[in-house]
Design a protein around this motif. Structure first.
Motif, mmCIF file in Angstrom:
data_model
loop_
_atom_site.group_PDB
_atom_site.id
_atom_site.type_symbol
_atom_site.label_atom_id
_atom_site.label_comp_id
_atom_site.label_asym_id
_atom_site.label_seq_id
_atom_site.Cartn_x
_atom_site.Cartn_y
_atom_site.Cartn_z
ATOM 1 N N VAL A 41 0.840 -1.200 0.000
ATOM 2 C CA VAL A 41 0.000 0.000 0.000
ATOM 3 C C VAL A 41 0.874 1.247 0.000
ATOM 4 N N GLY A 42 1.932 1.232 0.784
ATOM 5 C CA GLY A 42 2.832 2.388 0.856
ATOM 6 C C GLY A 42 3.508 2.687 -0.467
ATOM 7 N N SER A 43 3.869 1.668 -1.211
ATOM 8 C CA SER A 43 4.538 1.900 -2.485
ATOM 9 C C SER A 43 3.551 2.219 -3.597
ATOM 10 N N ALA A 44 2.295 1.820 -3.444
ATOM 11 C CA ALA A 44 1.300 2.075 -4.486
ATOM 12 C C ALA A 44 0.766 3.501 -4.428
ATOM 13 N N LEU A 45 0.699 4.083 -3.260
ATOM 14 C CA LEU A 45 0.151 5.423 -3.098
ATOM 15 C C LEU A 45 1.273 6.430 -2.896
ATOM 16 N N PRO A 46 1.283 7.511 -3.685
ATOM 17 C CA PRO A 46 2.319 8.517 -3.470
ATOM 18 C C PRO A 46 2.086 9.228 -2.135
ATOM 19 N N SER A 47 3.142 9.542 -1.474
ATOM 20 C CA SER A 47 3.005 10.185 -0.174
ATOM 21 C C SER A 47 2.569 11.637 -0.351
ATOM 22 N N GLN A 48 2.039 12.201 0.708
ATOM 23 C CA GLN A 48 1.601 13.604 0.678
ATOM 24 C C GLN A 48 2.797 14.500 0.378
ATOM 25 N N LYS A 49 3.952 14.165 0.899
ATOM 26 C CA LYS A 49 5.150 14.971 0.663
ATOM 27 C C LYS A 49 5.487 15.015 -0.828
ATOM 28 N N LYS A 50 5.413 13.871 -1.491
ATOM 29 C CA LYS A 50 5.711 13.833 -2.915
ATOM 30 C C LYS A 50 4.689 14.631 -3.719
ATOM 31 N N ARG A 51 3.410 14.541 -3.337
ATOM 32 C CA ARG A 51 2.379 15.331 -4.024
ATOM 33 C C ARG A 51 2.630 16.820 -3.833
ATOM 34 N N ASP A 52 3.012 17.223 -2.620
ATOM 35 C CA ASP A 52 3.303 18.626 -2.346
ATOM 36 C C ASP A 52 4.496 19.113 -3.166
ATOM 37 N N GLN A 53 5.533 18.287 -3.267
ATOM 38 C CA GLN A 53 6.701 18.655 -4.051
ATOM 39 C C GLN A 53 6.344 18.831 -5.524
ATOM 40 N N LYS A 54 5.538 17.916 -6.040
ATOM 41 C CA LYS A 54 5.127 17.985 -7.443
ATOM 42 C C LYS A 54 4.300 19.250 -7.696
ATOM 43 N N ARG A 55 3.385 19.546 -6.789
ATOM 44 C CA ARG A 55 2.550 20.750 -6.915
ATOM 45 C C ARG A 55 3.415 22.011 -6.848
ATOM 46 N N GLY A 56 4.355 22.062 -5.920
ATOM 47 C CA GLY A 56 5.248 23.214 -5.792
ATOM 48 C C GLY A 56 6.075 23.428 -7.052
ATOM 49 N N LYS A 57 6.557 22.344 -7.630
ATOM 50 C CA LYS A 57 7.347 22.434 -8.854
ATOM 51 C C LYS A 57 6.500 22.989 -9.998
ATOM 52 N N ALA A 58 5.255 22.541 -10.119
ATOM 53 C CA ALA A 58 4.367 23.021 -11.175
ATOM 54 C C ALA A 58 4.069 24.513 -10.995
ATOM 55 N N ILE A 59 3.877 24.953 -9.765
ATOM 56 C CA ILE A 59 3.594 26.365 -9.502
ATOM 57 C C ILE A 59 4.813 27.215 -9.841
ATOM 58 N N ARG A 60 6.015 26.767 -9.433
ATOM 59 C CA ARG A 60 7.239 27.521 -9.758
ATOM 60 C C ARG A 60 7.430 27.644 -11.263
ATOM 61 N N LYS A 61 7.178 26.556 -11.973
ATOM 62 C CA LYS A 61 7.311 26.562 -13.427
ATOM 63 C C LYS A 61 6.333 27.566 -14.047
ATOM 64 N N TYR A 62 5.110 27.595 -13.549
ATOM 65 C CA TYR A 62 4.093 28.525 -14.038
ATOM 66 C C TYR A 62 4.520 29.972 -13.765
ATOM 67 N N GLU A 63 4.993 30.236 -12.547
ATOM 68 C CA GLU A 63 5.409 31.593 -12.193
ATOM 69 C C GLU A 63 6.616 32.051 -13.008
ATOM 70 N N GLU A 64 7.536 31.140 -13.310
ATOM 71 C CA GLU A 64 8.676 31.482 -14.163
ATOM 72 C C GLU A 64 8.195 31.852 -15.563
ATOM 73 N N CYS A 65 7.235 31.104 -16.073
ATOM 74 C CA CYS A 65 6.678 31.385 -17.390
ATOM 75 C C CYS A 65 6.006 32.754 -17.393
ATOM 76 N N LEU A 66 5.245 33.061 -16.338
ATOM 77 C CA LEU A 66 4.593 34.371 -16.252
ATOM 78 C C LEU A 66 5.627 35.493 -16.223
ATOM 79 N N GLY A 67 6.720 35.272 -15.502
ATOM 80 C CA GLY A 67 7.788 36.275 -15.442
ATOM 81 C C GLY A 67 8.417 36.508 -16.810
ATOM 82 N N ARG A 68 8.705 35.428 -17.525
ATOM 83 C CA ARG A 68 9.280 35.562 -18.872
ATOM 84 C C ARG A 68 8.315 36.297 -19.792
#
Length: 89
Positions: A41-68
């Motif tokens: 079960v632990g390996s099948a479900l991504p942890s909350q930490k990993k989901r948060d990291q993925k979301r943070g990365k997507a937001i940073r990428k979006y903000e960089e695009c807006l800046g450019r």
């Protein structure tokens, strides 16, 4: 007179020496399905930490695009077009 060791005493001594190993093995056998299930079960479900990291990365990428886009729009003398950047989900 010499003390004789009865078979009962020898059997009891042998049981005391072997019993701790049997108990540990019995506990391992009983808890094995629980540990295997928890690991699956632990390996099948991504942890909350990993989901948060993925979301943070997507937001940073979006903000960089807006800046450019804002810099490019300022250079070209126009309003920034936010539709050129993909919004994070």
């Amino acid at each position: 007179m010499a003390r004789s060791h009865s078979p009962l005493r020898l059997g009891a001594l042998a049981a005391l020496l072997l019993l701790p190993g049997c108990v540990k093995t019995a506990i391992d056998v009983v808890t094995l399905p629980v540990r295997v299930t928890a690991k699956a079960v632990g390996s099948a479900l991504p942890s909350q930490k990993k989901r948060d990291q993925k979301r943070g990365k997507a937001i940073r990428k979006y903000e960089e695009c807006l800046g450019r886009e804002a810099r490019k729009a300022h250079k070209d003398g126009r309003e920034p077009d936010r539709t050129r950047c993909e919004e994070p989900r």
